[in-house]
Write a protein that holds these residues in place. Structure first.
Motif, PDB file in Angstrom:
ATOM      1  N   MET A   1       0.842  -1.198   0.000  1.00 47.63           N
ATOM      2  CA  MET A   1       0.000   0.000   0.000  1.00 47.63           C
ATOM      3  C   MET A   1       0.885   1.258   0.000  1.00 47.63           C
ATOM      4  SD  MET A   1      -2.608   1.395   2.956  1.00 47.63           S
ATOM      5  CE  MET A   1      -3.645  -0.043   2.854  1.00 47.63           C
ATOM      6  N   ASP A   2       0.615   2.213  -0.899  1.00 46.82           N
ATOM      7  CA  ASP A   2       1.317   3.490  -0.925  1.00 46.82           C
ATOM      8  C   ASP A   2       0.686   4.406   0.118  1.00 46.82           C
ATOM      9  OD1 ASP A   2       2.342   5.990  -1.443  1.00 46.82           O
ATOM     10  OD2 ASP A   2       2.538   5.612  -3.597  1.00 46.82           O
ATOM     11  N   ILE A   3       1.385   4.627   1.241  1.00 49.37           N
ATOM     12  CA  ILE A   3       0.826   5.389   2.367  1.00 49.37           C
ATOM     13  C   ILE A   3       0.497   6.821   1.963  1.00 49.37           C
ATOM     14  CG2 ILE A   3       1.288   6.296   4.665  1.00 49.37           C
ATOM     15  CD1 ILE A   3       0.580   3.332   4.555  1.00 49.37           C
ATOM     16  N   LYS A   4       1.393   7.477   1.226  1.00 50.87           N
ATOM     17  CA  LYS A   4       1.152   8.866   0.849  1.00 50.87           C
ATOM     18  C   LYS A   4      -0.075   8.977  -0.060  1.00 50.87           C
ATOM     19  CE  LYS A   4       5.914  10.502   1.358  1.00 50.87           C
ATOM     20  NZ  LYS A   4       5.567  11.254   2.570  1.00 50.87           N
ATOM     21  N   TYR A   6      -2.538   6.845  -0.061  1.00 55.67           N
ATOM     22  CA  TYR A   6      -3.682   6.518   0.797  1.00 55.67           C
ATOM     23  C   TYR A   6      -4.119   7.741   1.600  1.00 55.67           C
ATOM     24  CZ  TYR A   6      -6.455   4.052   4.322  1.00 55.67           C
ATOM     25  OH  TYR A   6      -7.458   3.638   5.155  1.00 55.67           O
ATOM     26  N   ILE A   7      -3.133   8.506   2.124  1.00 55.67           N
ATOM     27  CA  ILE A   7      -3.447   9.693   2.927  1.00 55.67           C
ATOM     28  C   ILE A   7      -4.112  10.761   2.065  1.00 55.67           C
ATOM     29  CG2 ILE A   7      -2.409  11.613   4.208  1.00 55.67           C
ATOM     30  CD1 ILE A   7      -0.350   9.625   5.288  1.00 55.67           C
ATOM     31  N   SER A   8      -3.619  10.942   0.824  1.00 54.42           N
ATOM     32  CA  SER A   8      -4.133  11.998  -0.035  1.00 54.42           C
ATOM     33  C   SER A   8      -5.431  11.614  -0.742  1.00 54.42           C
ATOM     34  CB  SER A   8      -3.077  12.364  -1.086  1.00 54.42           C
ATOM     35  OG  SER A   8      -2.800  11.263  -1.918  1.00 54.42           O
ATOM     36  N   SER A   9      -5.930  10.396  -0.513  1.00 52.76           N
ATOM     37  CA  SER A   9      -7.122   9.935  -1.236  1.00 52.76           C
ATOM     38  C   SER A   9      -8.408  10.576  -0.718  1.00 52.76           C
ATOM     39  CB  SER A   9      -7.238   8.406  -1.116  1.00 52.76           C
ATOM     40  OG  SER A   9      -7.497   8.036   0.230  1.00 52.76           O
ATOM     41  N   GLY A  10      -8.348  11.228   0.438  1.00 54.16           N
ATOM     42  CA  GLY A  10      -9.554  11.836   1.014  1.00 54.16           C
ATOM     43  C   GLY A  10     -10.222  10.976   2.062  1.00 54.16           C
ATOM     44  N   ILE A  11      -9.722   9.763   2.303  1.00 51.37           N
ATOM     45  CA  ILE A  11     -10.364   8.877   3.270  1.00 51.37           C
ATOM     46  C   ILE A  11     -10.235   9.412   4.692  1.00 51.37           C
ATOM     47  CG2 ILE A  11      -8.261   7.459   3.430  1.00 51.37           C
ATOM     48  CD1 ILE A  11     -11.924   6.315   3.880  1.00 51.37           C
ATOM     49  N   ILE A  12      -9.082  10.081   4.985  1.00 53.42           N
ATOM     50  CA  ILE A  12      -8.882  10.599   6.353  1.00 53.42           C
ATOM     51  C   ILE A  12      -9.863  11.729   6.637  1.00 53.42           C
ATOM     52  CG2 ILE A  12      -7.247  11.856   7.811  1.00 53.42           C
ATOM     53  CD1 ILE A  12      -5.051  10.102   6.681  1.00 53.42           C
ATOM     54  N   GLU A  13     -10.072  12.632   5.652  1.00 55.44           N
ATOM     55  CA  GLU A  13     -11.049  13.711   5.842  1.00 55.44           C
ATOM     56  C   GLU A  13     -12.452  13.145   6.042  1.00 55.44           C
ATOM     57  OE1 GLU A  13      -8.717  13.587   3.657  1.00 55.44           O
ATOM     58  OE2 GLU A  13      -7.469  15.367   3.964  1.00 55.44           O
ATOM     59  N   ALA A  14     -12.785  12.115   5.256  1.00 50.46           N
ATOM     60  CA  ALA A  14     -14.101  11.486   5.404  1.00 50.46           C
ATOM     61  C   ALA A  14     -14.246  10.836   6.771  1.00 50.46           C
ATOM     62  CB  ALA A  14     -14.299  10.450   4.294  1.00 50.46           C
ATOM     63  N   TYR A  15     -13.164  10.215   7.274  1.00 50.08           N
ATOM     64  CA  TYR A  15     -13.157   9.561   8.593  1.00 50.08           C
ATOM     65  C   TYR A  15     -13.395  10.593   9.699  1.00 50.08           C
ATOM     66  CZ  TYR A  15     -11.132   7.097  12.640  1.00 50.08           C
ATOM     67  OH  TYR A  15     -10.917   6.544  13.867  1.00 50.08           O
ATOM     68  N   LEU A  28      -9.008   1.856   8.347  1.00 54.82           N
ATOM     69  CA  LEU A  28      -8.199   2.983   8.795  1.00 54.82           C
ATOM     70  C   LEU A  28      -7.751   2.818  10.237  1.00 54.82           C
ATOM     71  CD1 LEU A  28      -6.952   5.643   8.093  1.00 54.82           C
ATOM     72  CD2 LEU A  28      -9.101   6.787   8.620  1.00 54.82           C
ATOM     73  N   ASP A  29      -8.635   2.293  11.100  1.00 53.70           N
ATOM     74  CA  ASP A  29      -8.250   2.049  12.489  1.00 53.70           C
ATOM     75  C   ASP A  29      -7.083   1.062  12.556  1.00 53.70           C
ATOM     76  OD1 ASP A  29     -10.091   3.771  13.522  1.00 53.70           O
ATOM     77  OD2 ASP A  29     -11.638   2.249  13.851  1.00 53.70           O
ATOM     78  N   CYS A  30      -7.132   0.058  11.719  1.00 50.88           N
ATOM     79  CA  CYS A  30      -6.058  -0.943  11.689  1.00 50.88           C
ATOM     80  C   CYS A  30      -4.757  -0.334  11.175  1.00 50.88           C
ATOM     81  CB  CYS A  30      -6.488  -2.138  10.830  1.00 50.88           C
ATOM     82  SG  CYS A  30      -5.246  -3.433  10.724  1.00 50.88           S
ATOM     83  N   VAL A  31      -4.872   0.489  10.127  1.00 55.74           N
ATOM     84  CA  VAL A  31      -3.669   1.080   9.528  1.00 55.74           C
ATOM     85  C   VAL A  31      -2.997   2.047  10.485  1.00 55.74           C
ATOM     86  CG1 VAL A  31      -2.842   2.563   7.674  1.00 55.74           C
ATOM     87  CG2 VAL A  31      -4.490   0.781   7.165  1.00 55.74           C
ATOM     88  N   GLN A  32      -3.797   2.896  11.176  1.00 56.34           N
ATOM     89  CA  GLN A  32      -3.192   3.907  12.038  1.00 56.34           C
ATOM     90  C   GLN A  32      -2.485   3.302  13.258  1.00 56.34           C
ATOM     91  OE1 GLN A  32      -5.468   6.506  14.490  1.00 56.34           O
ATOM     92  NE2 GLN A  32      -7.344   5.278  14.329  1.00 56.34           N
ATOM     93  N   LYS A  33      -2.914   2.091  13.666  1.00 56.30           N
ATOM     94  CA  LYS A  33      -2.249   1.442  14.789  1.00 56.30           C
ATOM     95  C   LYS A  33      -0.817   1.032  14.440  1.00 56.30           C
ATOM     96  CE  LYS A  33      -6.480  -0.406  16.905  1.00 56.30           C
ATOM     97  NZ  LYS A  33      -7.242  -1.625  17.238  1.00 56.30           N
ATOM     98  N   ASN A  34      -0.596   0.776  13.162  1.00 54.49           N
ATOM     99  CA  ASN A  34       0.713   0.290  12.739  1.00 54.49           C
ATOM    100  C   ASN A  34       1.493   1.313  11.922  1.00 54.49           C
ATOM    101  OD1 ASN A  34       0.338  -2.659  13.594  1.00 54.49           O
ATOM    102  ND2 ASN A  34      -1.406  -2.391  12.235  1.00 54.49           N
ATOM    103  N   ASN A  35       0.920   2.486  11.719  1.00 59.27           N
ATOM    104  CA  ASN A  35       1.605   3.481  10.891  1.00 59.27           C
ATOM    105  C   ASN A  35       1.474   4.863  11.536  1.00 59.27           C
ATOM    106  OD1 ASN A  35       2.082   5.463   8.675  1.00 59.27           O
ATOM    107  ND2 ASN A  35       2.447   3.571   7.543  1.00 59.27           N
ATOM    108  N   PRO A  36       2.539   5.377  12.139  1.00 60.79           N
ATOM    109  CA  PRO A  36       2.479   6.683  12.802  1.00 60.79           C
ATOM    110  C   PRO A  36       2.178   7.822  11.840  1.00 60.79           C
ATOM    111  CG  PRO A  36       4.672   5.659  13.013  1.00 60.79           C
ATOM    112  CD  PRO A  36       3.836   4.724  12.260  1.00 60.79           C
ATOM    113  N   GLU A  37       2.569   7.671  10.575  1.00 58.50           N
ATOM    114  CA  GLU A  37       2.329   8.737   9.598  1.00 58.50           C
ATOM    115  C   GLU A  37       0.830   8.913   9.363  1.00 58.50           C
ATOM    116  OE1 GLU A  37       3.753  10.030   5.089  1.00 58.50           O
ATOM    117  OE2 GLU A  37       4.466   8.162   6.002  1.00 58.50           O
ATOM    118  N   VAL A  38       0.097   7.812   9.272  1.00 60.87           N
ATOM    119  CA  VAL A  38      -1.347   7.869   9.086  1.00 60.87           C
ATOM    120  C   VAL A  38      -2.018   8.412  10.351  1.00 60.87           C
ATOM    121  CG1 VAL A  38      -3.431   6.497   8.713  1.00 60.87           C
ATOM    122  CG2 VAL A  38      -1.367   6.004   7.408  1.00 60.87           C
TER     123      VAL A  38
END
Length: 270
Positions: A1-4, A6-15, A28-38
């Motif tokens: 998965m390309d993190i950058k 994924y972040i720019s896709s708009g999913i975080i704003e929707a969340y 997203l909950d799963c990803v943020q637990k393992n990725n500090p950038e997200v």
């Protein structure tokens, strides 16, 4: 998965705004637990939304204080003086007095009640106005987020096609009657799949649609109708093994077995 990506896709704003689906939230909950950038991106989005809400907060109307004091002054003005008429003193009152000198007169209860009423009405108006403005701003944000997500998806679709070395981009330029019109056909040379994008063709009437044609061995072959009611700017059409050219005509809704030549808008050679 390309993190950058994924972040720019708009999913975080929707969340953050509560627009994401349950499946997107779980992912997203799963990803943020393992990725500090997200996780940091989520915190930044939350802070941005809070700052926006603070900046858009509406202060109580300046006239509210003046209205309350004016009401107090009005109620506390002395009553008009009337001419005193001398009366004979009575030896004893007709009824005993039940109001003690140190008790607050009933008039002041009326004044206090009026003040509370004015303040309550003004406060309700202020809160309702503030809430309605916030709802309108939130609705605008949701619409903008959806529009941006759609624009991103359409741009990504074109980018994926343009950067694919097996895809040939074929510009379709306006014919004599429509010199400024343009469309793009993307022909995947291995799978023979055809994709169409109407760059600047005008919106078709409700009872008509644009139809794509491939010129195969000198004969027009229909590759289907472009659905302008769909959100996708790039649409997959009917595949064709080989073609010498492509053209677009405006036909009745549902298509025509043969092209209406006087309604041809664009054409391009392969």
């Amino acid at each position: 998965m390309d993190i950058k990506e994924y972040i720019s896709s708009g999913i975080i704003e929707a969340y953050v705004m509560g627009l994401a689906s349950e499946e997107e939230i779980r992912i997203l909950d799963c990803v943020q637990k393992n990725n500090p950038e997200v996780k940091q991106a989520i915190l930044d989005a939350q802070n941005t939304l809070e700052d926006f809400a603070s900046q858009q907060a509406i202060a109580p109307p300046p006239a509210l204080k003046s209205a309350i004091w004016a009401k107090i002054s009005e109620e506390s003005q002395p009553e008009n003086l009337v001419e005193e008429v001398p009366v004979k003193p009575m030896e004893a009152p007709l009824y005993p007095s039940s109001i003690e000198p140190n008790k607050v007169p009933l008039k002041w209860f009326a004044i206090a009640a009026s003040i509370l009423l004015v303040a309550s009405v003004a406060l309700n108006l202020y809160l309702n106005s503030n809430q309605n403005n916030f709802k309108n701003e939130l609705a605008s944000l949701k619409a903008a987020q959806k529009e941006n997500a759609l624009a991103y998806q359409n741009l990504k679709s074109k980018w994926d096609l343009v950067t694919n070395p097996t895809v040939k981009a074929i510009p379709l330029l306006g014919v004599e009657k429509h010199p400024d019109m343009k469309a793009m056909v993307y022909f995947e040379q291995n799978s023979k799949e055809v994709y169409l994008a109407l760059d600047n063709l005008p919106l078709a009437p409700k009872d008509q649609q644009y139809q794509l044609w491939a010129i195969v061995d000198g004969k027009p072959v229909s590759l289907g109708m472009f659905d302008q009611d769909a959100e996708a700017a790039v649409q997959k059409m009917i595949s064709v093994t080989s073609a010498q050219a492509f053209a677009i005509t405006l036909e009745k809704r549902g298509g025509s077995p043969t092209p209406t030549m006087e309604n041809m808008y664009v054409m391009g050679k392969v």
